[in-house]
Design a protein around this motif. Structure first.
Motif, PDB file in Angstrom:
ATOM      1  N   ALA A  44       0.743  -1.301  -0.054  1.00  0.00           N
ATOM      2  CA  ALA A  44      -0.116  -0.149   0.108  1.00  0.00           C
ATOM      3  C   ALA A  44       0.849   1.410   0.008  1.00  0.00           C
ATOM      4  O   ALA A  44       0.841   2.079   0.876  1.00  0.00           O
ATOM      5  CB  ALA A  44      -1.043  -0.115   1.162  1.00  0.00           C
ATOM      6  N   THR A 141      -6.999  -7.610   0.445  1.00  0.00           N
ATOM      7  CA  THR A 141      -7.204  -6.412  -0.444  1.00  0.00           C
ATOM      8  C   THR A 141      -5.778  -6.158  -0.861  1.00  0.00           C
ATOM      9  O   THR A 141      -4.684  -5.944  -0.025  1.00  0.00           O
ATOM     10  CB  THR A 141      -7.942  -5.231   0.061  1.00  0.00           C
ATOM     11  OG1 THR A 141      -9.179  -5.899   0.288  1.00  0.00           O
ATOM     12  CG2 THR A 141      -8.127  -4.224  -0.907  1.00  0.00           C
ATOM     13  N   THR A 142      -5.409  -5.934  -2.005  1.00  0.00           N
ATOM     14  CA  THR A 142      -4.245  -5.578  -2.771  1.00  0.00           C
ATOM     15  C   THR A 142      -4.565  -4.394  -3.904  1.00  0.00           C
ATOM     16  O   THR A 142      -5.575  -3.881  -3.863  1.00  0.00           O
ATOM     17  CB  THR A 142      -3.562  -6.669  -3.152  1.00  0.00           C
ATOM     18  OG1 THR A 142      -2.005  -6.234  -3.399  1.00  0.00           O
ATOM     19  CG2 THR A 142      -4.086  -7.536  -4.267  1.00  0.00           C
ATOM     20  N   TRP A 143      -3.513  -4.350  -4.635  1.00  0.00           N
ATOM     21  CA  TRP A 143      -3.817  -3.395  -5.627  1.00  0.00           C
ATOM     22  C   TRP A 143      -3.168  -3.787  -7.118  1.00  0.00           C
ATOM     23  O   TRP A 143      -2.159  -4.813  -6.933  1.00  0.00           O
ATOM     24  CB  TRP A 143      -3.134  -1.951  -5.314  1.00  0.00           C
ATOM     25  CG  TRP A 143      -1.380  -2.054  -4.806  1.00  0.00           C
ATOM     26  CD1 TRP A 143      -1.100  -2.621  -3.849  1.00  0.00           C
ATOM     27  CD2 TRP A 143      -0.501  -1.288  -5.651  1.00  0.00           C
ATOM     28  NE1 TRP A 143       0.299  -2.205  -3.871  1.00  0.00           N
ATOM     29  CE2 TRP A 143       0.672  -1.549  -5.047  1.00  0.00           C
ATOM     30  CE3 TRP A 143      -0.589  -0.397  -6.872  1.00  0.00           C
ATOM     31  CZ2 TRP A 143       1.908  -0.844  -5.378  1.00  0.00           C
ATOM     32  CZ3 TRP A 143       0.507   0.176  -7.158  1.00  0.00           C
ATOM     33  CH2 TRP A 143       1.974  -0.320  -6.380  1.00  0.00           C
ATOM     34  N   SER A 144      -3.422  -3.239  -8.103  1.00  0.00           N
ATOM     35  CA  SER A 144      -3.053  -3.983  -9.504  1.00  0.00           C
ATOM     36  C   SER A 144      -1.615  -3.600  -9.631  1.00  0.00           C
ATOM     37  O   SER A 144      -1.081  -4.407 -10.386  1.00  0.00           O
ATOM     38  CB  SER A 144      -3.815  -3.251 -10.444  1.00  0.00           C
ATOM     39  OG  SER A 144      -3.801  -1.844 -10.405  1.00  0.00           O
ATOM     40  N   ARG A 163     -12.792  -5.326  -8.402  1.00  0.00           N
ATOM     41  CA  ARG A 163     -11.655  -4.785  -8.912  1.00  0.00           C
ATOM     42  C   ARG A 163     -12.157  -3.467  -9.186  1.00  0.00           C
ATOM     43  O   ARG A 163     -13.257  -3.132  -9.986  1.00  0.00           O
ATOM     44  CB  ARG A 163     -11.233  -5.269 -10.050  1.00  0.00           C
ATOM     45  CG  ARG A 163     -10.031  -4.785 -10.888  1.00  0.00           C
ATOM     46  CD  ARG A 163      -9.385  -5.224 -11.912  1.00  0.00           C
ATOM     47  NE  ARG A 163      -8.217  -4.735 -12.484  1.00  0.00           N
ATOM     48  CZ  ARG A 163      -7.111  -5.661 -12.485  1.00  0.00           C
ATOM     49  NH1 ARG A 163      -7.283  -6.727 -11.947  1.00  0.00           N
ATOM     50  NH2 ARG A 163      -5.839  -4.962 -12.507  1.00  0.00           N
ATOM     51  N   ARG A 168      -6.543   3.987  -6.775  1.00  0.00           N
ATOM     52  CA  ARG A 168      -5.065   4.137  -5.931  1.00  0.00           C
ATOM     53  C   ARG A 168      -4.297   4.833  -6.813  1.00  0.00           C
ATOM     54  O   ARG A 168      -3.917   4.420  -8.163  1.00  0.00           O
ATOM     55  CB  ARG A 168      -4.683   2.720  -5.586  1.00  0.00           C
ATOM     56  CG  ARG A 168      -5.322   1.897  -4.746  1.00  0.00           C
ATOM     57  CD  ARG A 168      -5.516   2.602  -3.340  1.00  0.00           C
ATOM     58  NE  ARG A 168      -6.247   1.616  -2.424  1.00  0.00           N
ATOM     59  CZ  ARG A 168      -6.830   2.248  -1.217  1.00  0.00           C
ATOM     60  NH1 ARG A 168      -6.706   3.568  -1.069  1.00  0.00           N
ATOM     61  NH2 ARG A 168      -7.342   1.432  -0.364  1.00  0.00           N
ATOM     62  N   TYR A 175      -3.950   2.945 -10.340  1.00  0.00           N
ATOM     63  CA  TYR A 175      -3.979   1.719 -10.136  1.00  0.00           C
ATOM     64  C   TYR A 175      -5.309   1.297  -9.497  1.00  0.00           C
ATOM     65  O   TYR A 175      -5.984   2.084  -8.911  1.00  0.00           O
ATOM     66  CB  TYR A 175      -2.893   0.928  -9.153  1.00  0.00           C
ATOM     67  CG  TYR A 175      -1.510   1.390  -9.767  1.00  0.00           C
ATOM     68  CD1 TYR A 175      -0.931   0.224 -10.492  1.00  0.00           C
ATOM     69  CD2 TYR A 175      -0.825   2.314  -9.532  1.00  0.00           C
ATOM     70  CE1 TYR A 175       0.257   0.503 -10.883  1.00  0.00           C
ATOM     71  CE2 TYR A 175       0.397   2.740 -10.055  1.00  0.00           C
ATOM     72  CZ  TYR A 175       1.030   1.681 -10.792  1.00  0.00           C
ATOM     73  OH  TYR A 175       2.349   1.901 -11.201  1.00  0.00           O
ATOM     74  N   ASP A 176      -5.752   0.031  -9.666  1.00  0.00           N
ATOM     75  CA  ASP A 176      -7.062  -0.579  -9.254  1.00  0.00           C
ATOM     76  C   ASP A 176      -6.759  -1.250  -7.798  1.00  0.00           C
ATOM     77  O   ASP A 176      -5.582  -1.633  -7.682  1.00  0.00           O
ATOM     78  CB  ASP A 176      -7.347  -1.665 -10.181  1.00  0.00           C
ATOM     79  CG  ASP A 176      -7.702  -1.238 -11.467  1.00  0.00           C
ATOM     80  OD1 ASP A 176      -7.722   0.013 -11.823  1.00  0.00           O
ATOM     81  OD2 ASP A 176      -7.801  -2.010 -12.405  1.00  0.00           O
ATOM     82  N   SER A 177      -7.721  -1.212  -7.099  1.00  0.00           N
ATOM     83  CA  SER A 177      -7.844  -1.941  -5.916  1.00  0.00           C
ATOM     84  C   SER A 177      -8.379  -3.289  -6.102  1.00  0.00           C
ATOM     85  O   SER A 177      -9.368  -3.286  -6.860  1.00  0.00           O
ATOM     86  CB  SER A 177      -8.736  -1.017  -4.733  1.00  0.00           C
ATOM     87  OG  SER A 177      -8.794  -1.857  -3.638  1.00  0.00           O
ATOM     88  N   ARG A 179      -9.833  -7.045  -4.625  1.00  0.00           N
ATOM     89  CA  ARG A 179     -10.137  -7.899  -3.448  1.00  0.00           C
ATOM     90  C   ARG A 179     -10.284  -9.293  -3.970  1.00  0.00           C
ATOM     91  O   ARG A 179     -11.001  -9.644  -4.749  1.00  0.00           O
ATOM     92  CB  ARG A 179     -11.510  -7.345  -2.789  1.00  0.00           C
ATOM     93  CG  ARG A 179     -12.061  -7.991  -1.593  1.00  0.00           C
ATOM     94  CD  ARG A 179     -12.918  -7.174  -0.685  1.00  0.00           C
ATOM     95  NE  ARG A 179     -12.036  -6.463   0.054  1.00  0.00           N
ATOM     96  CZ  ARG A 179     -12.778  -5.662   0.977  1.00  0.00           C
ATOM     97  NH1 ARG A 179     -13.904  -5.476   1.032  1.00  0.00           N
ATOM     98  NH2 ARG A 179     -11.893  -4.960   1.636  1.00  0.00           N
TER      99      ARG A 179
END
Length: 204
Positions: A44, A141-144, A163, A168, A175-177, A179
């Motif tokens: 993050a 949850t992460t990011w692309s 997505r 972000r 970028y995308d978030s 899950r």
């Protein structure tokens, strides 16, 4: 074979160890020893690392551990003298409806891309489903921009449940978030398709 006790979970490459007060100086150094750590570029990075002094951190965490905190485990190597390389957590997104999420950080870059994170998430997922019988799902949850975390989830049969696009911002780029999640019945199905777990006698 995976084995576990109340404080450690044994894997192949790693073991997971429940955080204790004695571990706090090591964990502090991994998290805050470098004001611009490499791991933060993937964990993050759109949120700044909020520095805290060692004495305050240890005092705060000691109180939480004495109050029964059980949501943090260390990721350690399977060596004669295990090295702490990361940590795993869980938290309640909404406890009344048993909505639980997890998190992972491998702090040391030399242990990235070596399968350590994959095994850690697998062990942690098993542990959470086994010890929290009420939860219907585990997710994170992460990011692309963090391709490794997306790839790990896919490898472990997590489903990309959401997505959210372009929410972000990092280094001027959107970028995308993302899950990722796994339902209990999906986990149970995956366990039934794997090698049967040996029965244990006498608590051994």
């Amino acid at each position: 074979m995976t084995t576990s006790t109340s404080t450690t979970i044994q894997g192949t490459k790693i073991q997971l160890k429940k955080l204790t007060i004695q571990d706090l100086p090591v964990l502090y150094l991994l998290m805050y020893g470098d004001p611009n750590p490499e791991y933060k570029k993937w964990d993050a990075p759109y949120f700044p690392l909020e520095m805290i002094d060692k004495e305050t951190y240890i005092s705060k965490m000691t109180k939480q551990l004495n109050d029964g905190l059980d949501s943090i485990y260390l990721i350690q190597t399977q060596d004669a003298e295990p090295q702490t390389i990361g940590s795993l957590t869980y938290y309640w997104e909404h406890e009344p409806s048993n909505w639980l999420e997890m998190g992972i950080i491998i702090y040391l870059p030399e242990y990235w891309n070596g399968g350590y994170g994959t095994e850690a998430i697998k062990l942690w997922t098993d542990h959470l489903f086994q010890t929290k019988r009420q939860i219907p799902r585990v997710g994170y949850t992460t990011w692309s921009g963090n391709h490794r975390m997306v790839k790990v989830g896919t490898k472990l049969n997590f489903t990309q449940e959401a997505r959210i696009r372009n929410v972000r911002t990092y280094q001027g780029k959107l970028y995308d978030s993302i899950r990722m999640g796994m339902l209990r019945e999906e986990w149970e199905q995956s366990k039934s398709e794997s090698t049967p777990t040996p029965t244990h006698n006498g608590g051994i």
